[in-house]
Design a protein around this motif. Structure first.
Motif, PDB file in Angstrom:
ATOM      1  N   ARG A  69      -8.510   8.041   0.045  1.00 60.50           N
ATOM      2  CA  ARG A  69      -7.712   7.175   0.726  1.00 60.50           C
ATOM      3  C   ARG A  69      -7.755   7.457   2.214  1.00 60.50           C
ATOM      4  N   THR A  71       1.063   4.036  -3.003  1.00 63.86           N
ATOM      5  CA  THR A  71       0.857   5.330  -2.680  1.00 63.86           C
ATOM      6  C   THR A  71       1.777   6.447  -3.064  1.00 63.86           C
ATOM      7  N   ALA A  94       0.778  -1.236  -0.190  1.00 65.14           N
ATOM      8  CA  ALA A  94      -0.008   0.018   0.073  1.00 65.14           C
ATOM      9  C   ALA A  94       0.740   1.374   0.099  1.00 65.14           C
ATOM     10  N   THR A 103      -4.947  -1.341  -0.469  1.00 67.52           N
ATOM     11  CA  THR A 103      -3.703  -1.827  -1.152  1.00 67.52           C
ATOM     12  C   THR A 103      -4.010  -2.111  -2.560  1.00 67.52           C
TER      13      THR A 103
END
Length: 251
Positions: free
Chosen positions: A190, A163, A159, A228
């Motif tokens: 998010r 990001t 994840a 994720t």
């Protein structure tokens, strides 16, 4: 006397009332904004617009108090440190609330800068750097929390990778002359998923899990897996979008 504890049922009833009130408020806002065109984000223009509209009174108070946008950015960074520590020590519910507050500060600092006509490249750079630090701190806290669970630790690391690729792909595209703002799971989405996933995951663990089968933090773990998958799909979405729009040049 019933063998079932009363407080989980009361908490669930209170949660249902809160969600019902929020849904009614969103529906009313949607009727007022029926002409708004959709955006390619996970939650769309309506939900984003509704939440920002709720911040108008707070924004006015901050303006009256002469709070600077930079102060809000610093507060966001401090909140990010707090969220990381809270996740690291397992205070998931409290971490979720403060994470949502941190995301709200991220919205407000930009709005205040525009209202005060103080938006400049230095402020934008500081805001972007702060965002990256907060993202890293949050994932570091989660990684520490799941340090003894290899599958979840790997999930957190993936994840964090996705990001960073979302942010990097946009920054790199702008350096190449393209403005890339597309993406299913951008930063506000998010924050919403992780923040509310933390809140509802904790409520599930304490109120529903005693009456259900499965892992106690099943909902929170599922939230992390969903984030994720979505952040990495969003990174790939941006990479493909940028690749198709870059001209092929002779080597």
């Amino acid at each position: 006397m019933s063998t079932y504890p009363v407080h989980p049922l009361v908490a669930l009833l209170a949660l249902a009332m809160i969600l019902g009130t929020a849904l009614l408020s969103i529906a009313a806002y949607r009727r007022r904004s029926a002409t708004a065109s959709p955006e390619p984000f996970l939650f769309g223009r309506v939900l984003r617009g509704w939440y920002v509209a709720q911040l108008d009174p707070l924004e006015e108070r901050l303006l009256l108090a002469q709070v600077s946008p930079a102060a809000l950015t610093w507060a966001q960074l401090v909140a990010g440190v707090g969220v990381a520590l809270l996740y690291a020590y397992g205070w998931i519910f409290t971490a979720g609330w403060i994470l949502l507050m941190s995301g709200t500060l991220d919205i407000l600092d930009g709005r205040l800068a525009r209202r005060l006509n103080t938006a400049d490249r230095r402020g934008a750079f500081f805001d972007s750097v702060t965002d990256r630090y907060v993202d890293g701190l949050v994932f570091a806290g989660l990684a520490f929390l799941f340090r003894d669970s290899p599958p979840l630790l790997l999930t957190i690391l993936l994840a964090a990778l996705g990001t960073q690729m979302i942010s990097y792909s946009r920054a790199r595209s702008e350096a190449l002359g393209l403005e890339c703002r597309i993406g299913w799971l951008q930063r506000p989405e998010r924050y919403v998923l992780l923040g509310f996933g933390s809140l509802f995951g904790s409520i599930y663990a304490h109120c529903v899990a005693p009456f259900a089968f499965g892992t106690r933090f099943l909902l929170f773990d599922a939230t992390l897996v969903a984030i994720t998958v979505l952040v990495n799909l969003t990174a790939l979405q941006r990479i493909v979008w940028i690749w198709r729009r870059l001209p092929q040049e002779a080597v």
